[in-house]
Design an enzyme around this catalytic site. Structure first.
Site, PDB file in Angstrom:
ATOM      1  N   ARG A  71       0.856  -1.200   0.000  1.00 25.83           N
ATOM      2  CA  ARG A  71       0.000   0.000   0.000  1.00 25.83           C
ATOM      3  C   ARG A  71       0.889   1.247   0.000  1.00 25.83           C
ATOM      4  O   ARG A  71       1.459   1.620   1.038  1.00 25.83           O
ATOM      5  CB  ARG A  71      -0.891  -0.005   1.224  1.00 25.83           C
ATOM      6  CG  ARG A  71      -1.741   1.224   1.439  1.00 25.83           C
ATOM      7  CD  ARG A  71      -2.790   1.414   0.382  1.00 25.83           C
ATOM      8  NE  ARG A  71      -3.822   0.392   0.497  1.00 25.83           N
ATOM      9  CZ  ARG A  71      -4.786   0.243  -0.415  1.00 25.83           C
ATOM     10  NH1 ARG A  71      -4.817   1.016  -1.496  1.00 25.83           N
ATOM     11  NH2 ARG A  71      -5.701  -0.700  -0.276  1.00 25.83           N
ATOM     12  N   ARG A 116       0.494  -6.519  -9.605  1.00 22.36           N
ATOM     13  CA  ARG A 116       1.043  -5.908  -8.382  1.00 22.36           C
ATOM     14  C   ARG A 116       1.214  -6.908  -7.254  1.00 22.36           C
ATOM     15  O   ARG A 116       1.746  -6.559  -6.197  1.00 22.36           O
ATOM     16  CB  ARG A 116       0.172  -4.727  -7.932  1.00 22.36           C
ATOM     17  CG  ARG A 116      -1.244  -5.087  -7.548  1.00 22.36           C
ATOM     18  CD  ARG A 116      -2.012  -3.878  -7.050  1.00 22.36           C
ATOM     19  NE  ARG A 116      -3.391  -4.225  -6.723  1.00 22.36           N
ATOM     20  CZ  ARG A 116      -4.180  -3.453  -5.974  1.00 22.36           C
ATOM     21  NH1 ARG A 116      -3.729  -2.322  -5.462  1.00 22.36           N
ATOM     22  NH2 ARG A 116      -5.426  -3.823  -5.742  1.00 22.36           N
ATOM     23  N   HIS A 169       0.150   3.499 -10.403  1.00 23.19           N
ATOM     24  CA  HIS A 169      -0.801   4.022  -9.413  1.00 23.19           C
ATOM     25  C   HIS A 169      -0.037   4.764  -8.309  1.00 23.19           C
ATOM     26  O   HIS A 169      -0.084   4.420  -7.138  1.00 23.19           O
ATOM     27  CB  HIS A 169      -1.558   2.823  -8.844  1.00 23.19           C
ATOM     28  CG  HIS A 169      -2.757   3.105  -8.000  1.00 23.19           C
ATOM     29  ND1 HIS A 169      -2.719   3.909  -6.897  1.00 23.19           N
ATOM     30  CD2 HIS A 169      -4.024   2.647  -8.104  1.00 23.19           C
ATOM     31  CE1 HIS A 169      -3.921   3.918  -6.345  1.00 23.19           C
ATOM     32  NE2 HIS A 169      -4.738   3.178  -7.053  1.00 23.19           N
ATOM     33  N   ASP A 171     -12.166  10.488  -6.245  1.00 28.34           N
ATOM     34  CA  ASP A 171     -11.781   9.310  -7.022  1.00 28.34           C
ATOM     35  C   ASP A 171     -12.212   9.563  -8.464  1.00 28.34           C
ATOM     36  O   ASP A 171     -13.368   9.338  -8.808  1.00 28.34           O
ATOM     37  CB  ASP A 171     -12.462   8.063  -6.451  1.00 28.34           C
ATOM     38  CG  ASP A 171     -11.920   6.776  -7.041  1.00 28.34           C
ATOM     39  OD1 ASP A 171     -12.297   5.696  -6.551  1.00 28.34           O
ATOM     40  OD2 ASP A 171     -11.122   6.857  -7.984  1.00 28.34           O
ATOM     41  N   GLU A 181      -2.168   9.282 -10.833  1.00 34.12           N
ATOM     42  CA  GLU A 181      -1.765   8.041 -11.493  1.00 34.12           C
ATOM     43  C   GLU A 181      -1.676   8.196 -13.006  1.00 34.12           C
ATOM     44  O   GLU A 181      -2.529   8.868 -13.609  1.00 34.12           O
ATOM     45  CB  GLU A 181      -2.777   6.946 -11.135  1.00 34.12           C
ATOM     46  CG  GLU A 181      -3.028   6.832  -9.621  1.00 34.12           C
ATOM     47  CD  GLU A 181      -4.275   6.041  -9.270  1.00 34.12           C
ATOM     48  OE1 GLU A 181      -4.926   6.385  -8.255  1.00 34.12           O
ATOM     49  OE2 GLU A 181      -4.628   5.119 -10.043  1.00 34.12           O
TER      50      GLU A 181
HETATM   51  O1  TA6 Z   1      -6.980   4.589  -8.261  1.00 36.50           O
HETATM   52  C1  TA6 Z   1      -8.050   4.858  -7.462  1.00 36.50           C
HETATM   53  C2  TA6 Z   1      -8.718   3.548  -7.084  1.00 36.50           C
HETATM   54  O2  TA6 Z   1      -9.153   2.875  -8.201  1.00 36.50           O
HETATM   55  C3  TA6 Z   1      -9.817   3.807  -6.064  1.00 36.50           C
HETATM   56  O3  TA6 Z   1     -11.073   3.462  -6.561  1.00 36.50           O
HETATM   57  C4  TA6 Z   1      -9.417   2.998  -4.838  1.00 36.50           C
HETATM   58  O4  TA6 Z   1     -10.071   1.833  -4.716  1.00 36.50           O
HETATM   59  C5  TA6 Z   1      -7.918   2.834  -5.048  1.00 36.50           C
HETATM   60  O5  TA6 Z   1      -7.756   2.691  -6.416  1.00 36.50           O
HETATM   61  C6  TA6 Z   1      -7.232   1.760  -4.260  1.00 36.50           C
HETATM   62  O6  TA6 Z   1      -7.526   0.503  -4.736  1.00 36.50           O
HETATM   63  P1  TA6 Z   1      -6.956  -0.775  -3.932  1.00 36.50           P
HETATM   64  O7  TA6 Z   1      -7.414  -1.961  -4.727  1.00 36.50           O
HETATM   65  O8  TA6 Z   1      -5.451  -0.647  -3.920  1.00 36.50           O
HETATM   66  O9  TA6 Z   1      -7.500  -0.727  -2.557  1.00 36.50           O
END
Ligand code: TA6
Length: 326
Positions: free
Chosen positions: A98, A124, A194, A239, A298
């Protein structure tokens, strides 16, 4: 790297690999799932349970995990840490980290038909191979990592692709994702770098460069909107997938007195995300009080901008990050 004490990082194969006088020494592939060669004196492979490449050259320091092909840290000389990592990040071979720069591929967000598959694809949470590490004449260090399709990936995504991630660590950070279609038919896929940036306080941070750009607003259902003329400001969960844009975005951070410039190539989508209070509290690998200190900007090709890659063709998408004092 929040939560994972630097103390327990032991050089795994420093003697085997780095600092050898003769270039292109090879290491034992079984050790690292790699067939790498290295002519680098600025990188060493370390492990804190997950093997990573620790890079320290005269221009910057960085850390790249083989797990997920994941850039977890980058700090150019004269600046503070640029990438954000949660202190609650999981550190497991089957879970994504994360923070840093997760590589989302071959789909973005939830899988369109198979909700049981991992969000943002499988790349990932897979072990990538470390191919090469090279010191460049300008003092930066370049690492190339690779992920190729196998039975496990084909069970989730019945296609053959070879993906490489080229990371150049210097006073700027350059990350290029290249997707080679090894299928006899065109490949339709999405991808994102991301990136999680560290900010002083999201409530005082703005983003320039996306004025007038159409976007998908994913808060409270998906709606199509157009960004206003002012820089983006944050006052709640955000978002958004900005579409059809090749623009450079700039994060303006008065608290850390810096501007982070996020330029890109081969990318037509830019995603902007902060989970705010409620969403942060719902994520086990994200501290309840961490949301003010991060912002995702991103580099992507997602939704309307998904890619169609011809057989034998390669699609490249790259990010260039630079930081200036403001
Ligand atoms: O990039 C934004 C997003 O798509 C959000 O919708 C949020 O869910 C974030 O990614 C994180 O996603 P994750 O699967 O890493 O919890």
């Amino acid at each position: 790297m929040g939560g994972h004490a630097q103390g327990n990082c032991q050089p795994v194969i420093k003697a085997d690999l780095i600092g050898h006088s003769e270039p292109s020494s090879t290491v034992n592939p079984q050790r690292l799932n790699t067939s790498m060669t290295s002519t680098s004196a600025s990188a060493s492979v370390v492990s804190d349970g997950l093997p990573s490449l620790a890079i320290a050259n005269r221009l910057a320091t960085a850390r790249i995990y083989l797990h997920g092909g994941h850039v977890a840290q980058w700090r150019p000389a004269g600046h503070g840490e640029v990438l954000w990592m949660s202190a609650r990040s999981l550190h497991a071979p089957d879970k994504p980290l994360r923070g840093g720069i997760p590589v989302c591929f071959p789909w973005f967000g939830p899988h369109p038909e198979r909700p049981e598959l991992p969000a943002h694809g499988f790349a990932r949470q897979r072990a990538w191979a470390l191919d090469t590490v090279t010191d460049l004449d300008d003092g930066s260090t370049r690492a190339v990592l690779a992920l190729v399709s196998d039975a496990a990936s084909r069970a989730q995504w019945p296609h053959d692709a070879a993906v490489t991630l080229t990371v150049t660590v210097g006073s700027t950070l350059n990350v290029e994702l290249a997707i080679a279609n090894r299928d006899p038919a065109p490949l339709v896929c999405e991808a994102a770098l991301h990136t999680y940036f560290s900010v002083g306080d999201i409530r005082r941070t703005t983003v320039e460069g996306l004025a007038g750009t159409p976007y998908l607003d994913k808060v409270g259902g998906v709606a199509r909107r157009i960004e206003g003329s002012a820089p983006i400001a944050f006052s709640g969960e955000t978002d958004r997938v900005y579409l059809g844009t090749t623009a450079t975005a700039t994060i303006v951070d008065p608290l850390l007195a810096r501007r982070i410039t996020v330029a890109k190539r081969g990318s037509r989508s830019t995603v902007v995300w902060n989970p705010w209070i409620a969403k942060a509290a719902k994520m086990a690998d994200f501290g309840d009080h961490e949301w003010p200190g991060m912002l995702c900007v991103e580099t992507a090709n997602a939704a309307d901008d998904r890619m169609t890659i011809a057989p034998g063709a390669i699609e490249r998408m790259a990010l260039d990050v630079s930081v200036t004092h403001a």
